[in-house]
Design a protein around this motif. Sequence first.
Motif, PDB file in Angstrom:
ATOM      1  N   LYS A 126      -4.459  74.020  17.427  1.00 53.97           N
ATOM      2  CA  LYS A 126      -4.163  72.603  17.721  1.00 53.97           C
ATOM      3  C   LYS A 126      -4.456  72.279  19.185  1.00 53.97           C
ATOM      4  O   LYS A 126      -4.961  71.214  19.511  1.00 53.97           O
ATOM      5  N   ALA A 127      -4.101  73.218  20.039  1.00 49.50           N
ATOM      6  CA  ALA A 127      -4.334  72.994  21.470  1.00 49.50           C
ATOM      7  C   ALA A 127      -5.838  72.896  21.742  1.00 49.50           C
ATOM      8  O   ALA A 127      -6.274  72.076  22.556  1.00 49.50           O
ATOM      9  N   VAL A 128      -6.623  73.713  21.048  1.00 53.62           N
ATOM     10  CA  VAL A 128      -8.086  73.650  21.218  1.00 53.62           C
ATOM     11  C   VAL A 128      -8.592  72.277  20.775  1.00 53.62           C
ATOM     12  O   VAL A 128      -9.332  71.609  21.495  1.00 53.62           O
ATOM     13  N   GLU A 129      -8.132  71.838  19.560  1.00 50.57           N
ATOM     14  CA  GLU A 129      -8.541  70.526  19.030  1.00 50.57           C
ATOM     15  C   GLU A 129      -8.290  69.412  20.043  1.00 50.57           C
ATOM     16  O   GLU A 129      -9.051  68.455  20.133  1.00 50.57           O
ATOM     17  N   ARG A 130      -7.174  69.528  20.766  1.00 50.88           N
ATOM     18  CA  ARG A 130      -6.818  68.462  21.711  1.00 50.88           C
ATOM     19  C   ARG A 130      -7.367  68.709  23.108  1.00 50.88           C
ATOM     20  O   ARG A 130      -6.973  68.034  24.054  1.00 50.88           O
ATOM     21  N   GLY A 131      -8.225  69.735  23.221  1.00 50.60           N
ATOM     22  CA  GLY A 131      -8.846  70.022  24.511  1.00 50.60           C
ATOM     23  C   GLY A 131      -7.843  70.484  25.557  1.00 50.60           C
ATOM     24  O   GLY A 131      -8.015  70.263  26.751  1.00 50.60           O
ATOM     25  N   ARG A 132      -6.753  71.118  25.092  1.00 50.02           N
ATOM     26  CA  ARG A 132      -5.710  71.521  26.032  1.00 50.02           C
ATOM     27  C   ARG A 132      -5.655  73.026  26.230  1.00 50.02           C
ATOM     28  O   ARG A 132      -4.635  73.584  26.647  1.00 50.02           O
ATOM     29  N   LEU A 133      -6.738  73.715  25.868  1.00 52.39           N
ATOM     30  CA  LEU A 133      -6.757  75.169  26.062  1.00 52.39           C
ATOM     31  C   LEU A 133      -8.118  75.527  26.621  1.00 52.39           C
ATOM     32  O   LEU A 133      -9.137  75.166  26.043  1.00 52.39           O
ATOM     33  N   ASP A 134      -8.093  76.225  27.768  1.00 58.81           N
ATOM     34  CA  ASP A 134      -9.401  76.491  28.372  1.00 58.81           C
ATOM     35  C   ASP A 134      -9.942  77.882  28.034  1.00 58.81           C
ATOM     36  O   ASP A 134     -11.025  78.241  28.463  1.00 58.81           O
ATOM     37  N   ARG A 135      -9.204  78.679  27.232  1.00 57.51           N
ATOM     38  CA  ARG A 135      -9.749  79.980  26.799  1.00 57.51           C
ATOM     39  C   ARG A 135      -9.745  80.028  25.280  1.00 57.51           C
ATOM     40  O   ARG A 135      -9.026  79.287  24.625  1.00 57.51           O
ATOM     41  N   SER A 136     -10.563  80.928  24.719  1.00 59.81           N
ATOM     42  CA  SER A 136     -10.653  80.937  23.265  1.00 59.81           C
ATOM     43  C   SER A 136      -9.403  81.587  22.673  1.00 59.81           C
ATOM     44  O   SER A 136      -8.870  82.557  23.226  1.00 59.81           O
ATOM     45  N   PRO A 137      -8.909  81.049  21.524  1.00 56.80           N
ATOM     46  CA  PRO A 137      -7.737  81.634  20.891  1.00 56.80           C
ATOM     47  C   PRO A 137      -7.936  83.117  20.571  1.00 56.80           C
ATOM     48  O   PRO A 137      -7.016  83.921  20.721  1.00 56.80           O
ATOM     49  N   GLU A 138      -9.175  83.480  20.157  1.00 57.85           N
ATOM     50  CA  GLU A 138      -9.442  84.889  19.793  1.00 57.85           C
ATOM     51  C   GLU A 138      -9.145  85.792  20.983  1.00 57.85           C
ATOM     52  O   GLU A 138      -8.531  86.858  20.849  1.00 57.85           O
ATOM     53  N   GLU A 139      -9.583  85.342  22.158  1.00 60.32           N
ATOM     54  CA  GLU A 139      -9.371  86.131  23.373  1.00 60.32           C
ATOM     55  C   GLU A 139      -7.854  86.251  23.663  1.00 60.32           C
ATOM     56  O   GLU A 139      -7.349  87.334  23.952  1.00 60.32           O
ATOM     57  N   LEU A 140      -7.136  85.134  23.534  1.00 65.69           N
ATOM     58  CA  LEU A 140      -5.695  85.148  23.821  1.00 65.69           C
ATOM     59  C   LEU A 140      -4.945  85.998  22.800  1.00 65.69           C
ATOM     60  O   LEU A 140      -4.000  86.723  23.146  1.00 65.69           O
ATOM     61  N   LEU A 141      -5.391  85.915  21.541  1.00 67.53           N
ATOM     62  CA  LEU A 141      -4.664  86.642  20.484  1.00 67.53           C
ATOM     63  C   LEU A 141      -4.771  88.149  20.639  1.00 67.53           C
ATOM     64  O   LEU A 141      -3.958  88.892  20.096  1.00 67.53           O
ATOM     65  N   ARG A 142      -5.761  88.594  21.403  1.00 67.15           N
ATOM     66  CA  ARG A 142      -5.854  90.040  21.679  1.00 67.15           C
ATOM     67  C   ARG A 142      -4.647  90.514  22.482  1.00 67.15           C
ATOM     68  O   ARG A 142      -4.312  91.690  22.502  1.00 67.15           O
ATOM     69  N   ASN A 143      -4.004  89.594  23.173  1.00 67.92           N
ATOM     70  CA  ASN A 143      -2.811  89.948  23.967  1.00 67.92           C
ATOM     71  C   ASN A 143      -1.513  89.781  23.191  1.00 67.92           C
ATOM     72  O   ASN A 143      -0.431  89.830  23.772  1.00 67.92           O
ATOM     73  N   LEU A 144      -1.637  89.530  21.891  1.00 61.85           N
ATOM     74  CA  LEU A 144      -0.426  89.337  21.069  1.00 61.85           C
ATOM     75  C   LEU A 144      -0.229  90.508  20.116  1.00 61.85           C
ATOM     76  O   LEU A 144      -1.150  90.889  19.393  1.00 61.85           O
ATOM     77  N   THR A 145       0.973  91.078  20.132  1.00 63.47           N
ATOM     78  CA  THR A 145       1.346  92.091  19.137  1.00 63.47           C
ATOM     79  C   THR A 145       2.571  91.555  18.417  1.00 63.47           C
ATOM     80  O   THR A 145       3.535  91.133  19.065  1.00 63.47           O
ATOM     81  N   VAL A 146       2.511  91.529  17.096  1.00 63.79           N
ATOM     82  CA  VAL A 146       3.692  91.084  16.343  1.00 63.79           C
ATOM     83  C   VAL A 146       4.313  92.323  15.711  1.00 63.79           C
ATOM     84  O   VAL A 146       3.618  93.091  15.040  1.00 63.79           O
ATOM     85  N   VAL A 147       5.595  92.532  15.960  1.00 63.17           N
ATOM     86  CA  VAL A 147       6.247  93.768  15.493  1.00 63.17           C
ATOM     87  C   VAL A 147       7.489  93.438  14.664  1.00 63.17           C
ATOM     88  O   VAL A 147       8.084  92.379  14.804  1.00 63.17           O
ATOM     89  N   GLU A 148       7.852  94.417  13.823  1.00 65.97           N
ATOM     90  CA  GLU A 148       9.077  94.268  13.036  1.00 65.97           C
ATOM     91  C   GLU A 148      10.264  94.863  13.772  1.00 65.97           C
ATOM     92  O   GLU A 148      11.391  94.411  13.606  1.00 65.97           O
ATOM     93  N   HIS A 149       9.998  95.923  14.526  1.00 64.12           N
ATOM     94  CA  HIS A 149      11.099  96.580  15.253  1.00 64.12           C
ATOM     95  C   HIS A 149      10.715  96.696  16.709  1.00 64.12           C
ATOM     96  O   HIS A 149       9.631  97.187  17.023  1.00 64.12           O
ATOM     97  N   LEU A 150      11.630  96.277  17.549  1.00 65.68           N
ATOM     98  CA  LEU A 150      11.357  96.325  18.984  1.00 65.68           C
ATOM     99  C   LEU A 150      11.677  97.735  19.501  1.00 65.68           C
ATOM    100  O   LEU A 150      12.836  98.151  19.465  1.00 65.68           O
ATOM    101  N   ALA A 151      10.642  98.463  19.914  1.00 67.56           N
ATOM    102  CA  ALA A 151      10.888  99.777  20.528  1.00 67.56           C
ATOM    103  C   ALA A 151      10.652  99.608  22.033  1.00 67.56           C
ATOM    104  O   ALA A 151      10.444  98.494  22.502  1.00 67.56           O
ATOM    105  N   ASP A 152      10.647 100.692  22.793  1.00 68.99           N
ATOM    106  CA  ASP A 152      10.547 100.580  24.250  1.00 68.99           C
ATOM    107  C   ASP A 152       9.324  99.769  24.687  1.00 68.99           C
ATOM    108  O   ASP A 152       8.202 100.097  24.323  1.00 68.99           O
ATOM    109  N   VAL A 153       9.564  98.716  25.436  1.00 68.81           N
ATOM    110  CA  VAL A 153       8.479  97.881  25.980  1.00 68.81           C
ATOM    111  C   VAL A 153       8.776  97.656  27.464  1.00 68.81           C
ATOM    112  O   VAL A 153       9.891  97.241  27.803  1.00 68.81           O
ATOM    113  N   PRO A 154       7.788  97.879  28.349  1.00 69.52           N
ATOM    114  CA  PRO A 154       8.056  97.637  29.776  1.00 69.52           C
ATOM    115  C   PRO A 154       7.950  96.152  30.117  1.00 69.52           C
ATOM    116  O   PRO A 154       7.164  95.741  30.973  1.00 69.52           O
TER     117      PRO A 154
END
Length: 274
Positions: free
Chosen positions: A49-77
């Motif tokens: 949606k942000a892309v559609e409205r011209g409110r995102l200057d990087r590609s979602p694919e690139e940003l999604l590489r920085n996303l991990t979705v987990v079921e259990h939170l283990a040690d994270v710094p």
Amino acid sequence: MIAVVIGGGTMGAGIAHLLLAGGHEVVLAESGAERVAAARDAVETSLAKAVERGRLDRSPEELLRNLTVVEHLADVPAELVIEAVPEDIELKRRVLGTAASACPDAVLASNTSSLSIGELAEGLPGERVVGMHFFNPVPVQKLVELVHHDGSSPAVLAKTRKWAEQLGKTVIEVRDAPGFATSRLGVAVGMEAIRMLEEGVATADDIDTGMRLGYGWPMGPLRLTDLVGLDVRLAIAEHLAAELGPRFEPPRLLRDKVARGELGRKTGRGFFTW
Ligand code: CAA
């Protein structure tokens, strides 16, 4: 920075979007395989949606590489944990307790819209606990309400303010009072609009148009209640009635609609049909 977001509903997904767009790495925690998948979808949809409205200057694919979705939170710094699970103090305390151990150096922020940050901090490392209240839609609304309780450390408050500002938000600082500054006023107007509808003062459309065109609100109080969720508004009003007295007593019409499952936009029907 690495940030953890707990809860992948509307608010959690929006917060994850905001952090990704701000260049951060995000670990998003949800419970159950289905919700994990839905949370990832919600973040993707929001970025699109942000892309559609011209409110995102990087590609979602690139940003999604920085996303991990987990079921259990283990040690994270992580440096920052934001919980955005439903408004249930025990649930929030439990997930923040898990995060306190999994992320021993992180600020523990709650996106609660009305629960007491001081009560929430009981049994947790309280100096690390703050309220970091975002608004729906998170990538769009410009405000973060920063809530401190008696035990919040000044260093933690300063860090949280800095992160919020780096994410493009304006911060207001509020003490730990019921409904803080925004929910208290927002719910008061929303409840009054519902009472006016009950009393036949005007139609839902006309009440909303009045505030939109007369007061310059981007949407009227009844559509906004539909957007936020009638169940969410009812829970906040009940909490405020318990803390601040009968002026926050929820109207009958709101209780009836919630009992019928008319929760607003998310169920297709509230004060309006979506
Ligand atoms: N990223 C992701 N989604 C975006 C976006 C972005 N950068 N920009 C817009 N959107 C979404 C909007 O949410 C909306 O979603 P749907 O398609 O699902 O309806 C859609 O894109 C349309 O956006 P537009 O900007 O084209 O539409 P608009 O100009 O009509 O603005 C609005 C929509 C931003 C919601 C505006 O009507 C508004 O500001 N309304 C008031 C919202 C408000 O008061 N929020 C606070 C609620 S209270 C709360 O959140 C606190 C709580 O604790 C409960």
